[in-house]
Design an enzyme around this catalytic site. Structure first.
Site, PDB file in Angstrom:
ATOM      1  N   GLU A 139      -7.929  -5.771   4.649  1.00 45.21           N
ATOM      2  CA  GLU A 139      -7.766  -5.454   3.227  1.00 45.21           C
ATOM      3  C   GLU A 139      -6.519  -6.127   2.657  1.00 45.21           C
ATOM      4  O   GLU A 139      -6.492  -6.548   1.505  1.00 45.21           O
ATOM      5  CB  GLU A 139      -7.663  -3.930   3.048  1.00 45.21           C
ATOM      6  CG  GLU A 139      -8.993  -3.237   3.284  1.00 45.21           C
ATOM      7  CD  GLU A 139      -8.880  -1.790   3.695  1.00 45.21           C
ATOM      8  OE1 GLU A 139      -8.422  -1.536   4.838  1.00 45.21           O
ATOM      9  OE2 GLU A 139      -9.229  -0.907   2.905  1.00 45.21           O
ATOM     10  N   ARG A 157      -2.401  -1.930  -3.706  1.00 44.68           N
ATOM     11  CA  ARG A 157      -3.677  -1.242  -3.507  1.00 44.68           C
ATOM     12  C   ARG A 157      -3.720  -0.001  -4.395  1.00 44.68           C
ATOM     13  O   ARG A 157      -2.795   0.820  -4.381  1.00 44.68           O
ATOM     14  CB  ARG A 157      -3.803  -0.815  -2.045  1.00 44.68           C
ATOM     15  CG  ARG A 157      -5.026  -0.005  -1.809  1.00 44.68           C
ATOM     16  CD  ARG A 157      -5.018   0.627  -0.445  1.00 44.68           C
ATOM     17  NE  ARG A 157      -6.223   1.401  -0.257  1.00 44.68           N
ATOM     18  CZ  ARG A 157      -6.266   2.562   0.382  1.00 44.68           C
ATOM     19  NH1 ARG A 157      -5.178   3.082   0.904  1.00 44.68           N
ATOM     20  NH2 ARG A 157      -7.397   3.205   0.513  1.00 44.68           N
ATOM     21  N   ARG A 174     -13.413  14.814   7.763  1.00 43.61           N
ATOM     22  CA  ARG A 174     -14.118  15.156   6.516  1.00 43.61           C
ATOM     23  C   ARG A 174     -15.588  15.422   6.789  1.00 43.61           C
ATOM     24  O   ARG A 174     -16.182  14.793   7.669  1.00 43.61           O
ATOM     25  CB  ARG A 174     -14.017  14.001   5.505  1.00 43.61           C
ATOM     26  CG  ARG A 174     -12.607  13.697   5.063  1.00 43.61           C
ATOM     27  CD  ARG A 174     -12.618  12.707   3.899  1.00 43.61           C
ATOM     28  NE  ARG A 174     -11.273  12.246   3.632  1.00 43.61           N
ATOM     29  CZ  ARG A 174     -10.913  10.958   3.623  1.00 43.61           C
ATOM     30  NH1 ARG A 174     -11.803  10.001   3.835  1.00 43.61           N
ATOM     31  NH2 ARG A 174      -9.671  10.630   3.374  1.00 43.61           N
ATOM     32  N   ASN A 223       0.854  -1.185   0.000  1.00 40.22           N
ATOM     33  CA  ASN A 223       0.000   0.000   0.000  1.00 40.22           C
ATOM     34  C   ASN A 223       0.892   1.238   0.000  1.00 40.22           C
ATOM     35  O   ASN A 223       1.447   1.605   1.027  1.00 40.22           O
ATOM     36  CB  ASN A 223      -0.911  -0.027   1.235  1.00 40.22           C
ATOM     37  CG  ASN A 223      -1.881   1.141   1.251  1.00 40.22           C
ATOM     38  OD1 ASN A 223      -1.814   2.032   0.400  1.00 40.22           O
ATOM     39  ND2 ASN A 223      -2.778   1.145   2.213  1.00 40.22           N
ATOM     40  N   HIS A 256     -12.922   2.125  -0.142  1.00 36.52           N
ATOM     41  CA  HIS A 256     -12.901   1.013   0.838  1.00 36.52           C
ATOM     42  C   HIS A 256     -13.503  -0.275   0.274  1.00 36.52           C
ATOM     43  O   HIS A 256     -13.953  -1.130   1.030  1.00 36.52           O
ATOM     44  CB  HIS A 256     -13.698   1.363   2.116  1.00 36.52           C
ATOM     45  CG  HIS A 256     -13.146   2.500   2.904  1.00 36.52           C
ATOM     46  ND1 HIS A 256     -13.953   3.424   3.525  1.00 36.52           N
ATOM     47  CD2 HIS A 256     -11.884   2.871   3.182  1.00 36.52           C
ATOM     48  CE1 HIS A 256     -13.202   4.318   4.159  1.00 36.52           C
ATOM     49  NE2 HIS A 256     -11.932   3.997   3.955  1.00 36.52           N
TER      50      HIS A 256
END
Ligand code: ADP
Length: 397
Positions: free
Chosen positions: A382, A89, A237, A8, A178
Site C-alpha cells: 500500500e 493514507r 471481527r 499512515n 483496503h
C-alpha cells in the site's frame, strides 16, 4: 530523483516510508508508537539496520519532529526541504473521492465531515496531517483513500436494504476498505491473465480482511461494508451476520450498543470462536495441538471466505485469477489451503500443495496449469501506491 514520504497516521501511532521517486526505491521506514505516552517507541529501519528508542512522545507533532530529526541526523536527508511531497493514507473518503487528491481546505473539510463514519481513523489522519503541515509547511501533501478504489461499485452492490432515508440522510452504505491494496494487487495480477477483460477475486487476508471482485481493473464488489466490521470473518471481527444478533445480545445481556459494537470488532472472529488469540498463528498452533474450538474457528473463517469467493464468481460471471495477500494470505499456506479445499470442486481450481507451501511472503503462482482459475500469492504494497500518487500528483512533470 525526489524524496517522497508515505504516511499512515493512527490515533496513537505513525508509520512512514521514505522513497526515492520515481524509482520507488525505499530509503528508510519506521514507526512511532504510543504517541501521547512517556514511553513512546520510535523505530527506524535504514541500511539494513533497525534501531529502536523509547522516549516521551507528547503528541503527533512531536512524533513527526522526531522522525525528521532522525533523518537529518543519520544523513538520510540534508534538510527537511528534501522531502518534496507526502502521501497520507485516509481510511474513509465517503462518496466524495474516487481517487487520490492534493490536500487543500476543501479536501480537509470533506475528510473532517466524514469523521462520524470512521471516528478513530479520519480524526487521527487529520491530526497527523496537521502535524506534518507544521513541520513541513511548504511540502505538498496528497490524500490517498482506502475507499476510493471501491467507488466504481453499482448501487445494487453498495446499498443496504434499510429504509432509504438512512442512506440519503446519513450516507449509510457500503464503502469498503483496503482499496489501495486491492488496486495494487489488481494491477500486479494483470500479468497472470491473458483475457482482454480480466476478472479477479482478490483476498486481502490480514488481521483485518476483505475480498474484492474486479473486472477490467475496476472494483465491482467488495466485502467490507460501512465500516471494516463487515464482510468475511476476521481475526477479531465478526464480518457479516444476521443483524438481529446485535439486538438479541443487547436484550439478553443488557449491554449497551457501544460495548457490543466493540465486542464485535475486538472480541469476535478467530479470537471469539477459539477463545485463544486474535493472532491467526496462535489459533493454528492450538488447532494442531487438538484444540477443538481453534479448529472450529479456522473452519468458520475458511467457510466464509469460500462463500464470498463463490458469490463473486457469480457476480463476475467467471474468474481468471484468485489472489491471496496480506499477513495471512502471504504467509500462511495452511490458511490458504483450507480456503482452496472448499472452492476447488465447484470452481475447478487445482492447486499445487508444494508450491502453496513454498509461497511464504513471495509472489508466485500456486495453481496447476490445468486449473480453471489461476491462483497467485502476491505480497501487497500500500505504501508504494501512496508514494506513487503523491509523486504523480505533486511532482511529475
Ligand atoms: P493488519 O495490517 O490488518 O494488521 P497484516 O496484513 O499485517 O494485518 O496481517 C497480520 C496477521 O497476519 C496476523 O494475524 C498474523 O498472525 C498473520 N500472520 C502472519 N504470518 C502468519 C503465518 N505464518 N501464519 C498465520 N498467520 C500469519
Amino acid at each position: 530523483m525526489e524524496k517522497v514520504m508515505s504516511v499512515n497516521c493512527g490515533s496513537s501511532s505513525f508509520k512512514f516510508k521514505l522513497y526515492e521517486m520515481p524509482e520507488e526505491t525505499v530509503i528508510c521506514s519506521g514507526i512511532v508508537e504510543r504517541i501521547g505516552h512517556d514511553d513512546g517507541i520510535f523505530t527506524i529501519k535504514h541500511d539494513g539496520k533497525k534501531e529502536t528508542k523509547v522516549l516521551p512522545v507528547a503528541d503527533h507533532g512531536y512524533a513527526v519532529q522526531i522522525v525528521v530529526d532522525a533523518l537529518v541526523e543519520k544523513h538520510i536527508i540534508k534538510s527537511i526541504d528534501e522531502i518534496k511531497a507526502t502521501g497520507h493514507r485516509i481510511v474513509q473518503g465517503g462518496a466524495y473521492f474516487d481517487r487520490s487528491v492534493v490536500f487543500n481546505d476543501d479536501v480537509y473539510k470533506k475528510i473532517e465531515s466524514l469523521i462520524p463514519l470512521a471516528p478513530l481513523h479520519n480524526k487521527a489522519h487529520l491530526v497527523g496531517y496537521d502535524a506534518f503541515r507544521k513541520v513541513l509547511p511548504n511540502t505538498p501533501a496528497v490524500a490517498v483513500f482506502d475507499t476510493a478504489f471501491h467507488q466504481t461499485m453499482e448501487p445494487e452492490d453498495y446499498l443496504f436494504p434499510i429504509p432509504y432515508e438512512y442512506t440519503e440522510k446519513y450516507a449509510i452504505r457500503r464503502y469498503g476498505a483496503h482499496g489501495t491494496s486491492h488496486k495494487y494487487l489488481s494491477e500486479v495480477g494483470t500479468k497472470y491473465v491473458t483475457s482482454k477483460h480480466p476478472r479477479m477475486i482478490i483476498c486481502h487476508l490480514g488481521s483485518g480482511a476483505s475480498i474484492t471482485a474486479t473486472k477490467d481493473g475496476k472494483c465491482v464488489a467488495t466485502s467490507m461494508g460501512l465500516t471494516p466490521l463487515g464482510g468475511i470473518m476476521m481475526n477479531s471481527r465478526t464480518g457479516d451476520m444476521d443483524p438481529s444478533v446485535f439486538y438479541q445480545i443487547a436484550s439478553m445481556t443488557g449491554k449497551d450498543v457501544e460495548t457490543i459494537f466493540q465486542e464485535m470488532n475486538k472480541q469476535s472472529g478467530l479470537l471469539g470462536v477459539s477463545g485463544v488469540s486474535n493472532d491467526s498463528r496462535d489459533v493454528a498452533q492450538k488447532a494442531h495441538e487438538g484444540d477443538k474450538r481453534s479448529k472450529l474457528a479456522m473452519d468458520l473463517w475458511a467457510r466464509r471466505i469460500a462463500d464470498y469467493i463463490g458469490q463473486y464468481y457469480v457476480r463476475l460471471g467467471g474468474c481468471d485469477l484468485i489472489i491471496f495477500s496480506a499477513g495471512i494470505g502471504e504467509n500462511a499456506p495452511e490458511y490458504r489451503e483450507i480456503v482452496l479445499e472448499r472452492i476447488k470442486e465447484a470452481l475447478g481450481v487445482s492447486y499445487d500443495k508444494e508450491l502453496n507451501n513454498k509461497a511464504l511472503g513471495v509472489e508466485m503462482l500456486i495453481s496447476k496449469p490445468d486449473s480453471k482459475i489461476k491462483v497467485a500469492v502476491i505480497p501487497t504494497d500500500e505504501e508504494v501506491m501512496i508514494a506513487r500518487d503523491a509523486y504523480n500528483l505533486c511532482l511529475k512533470k
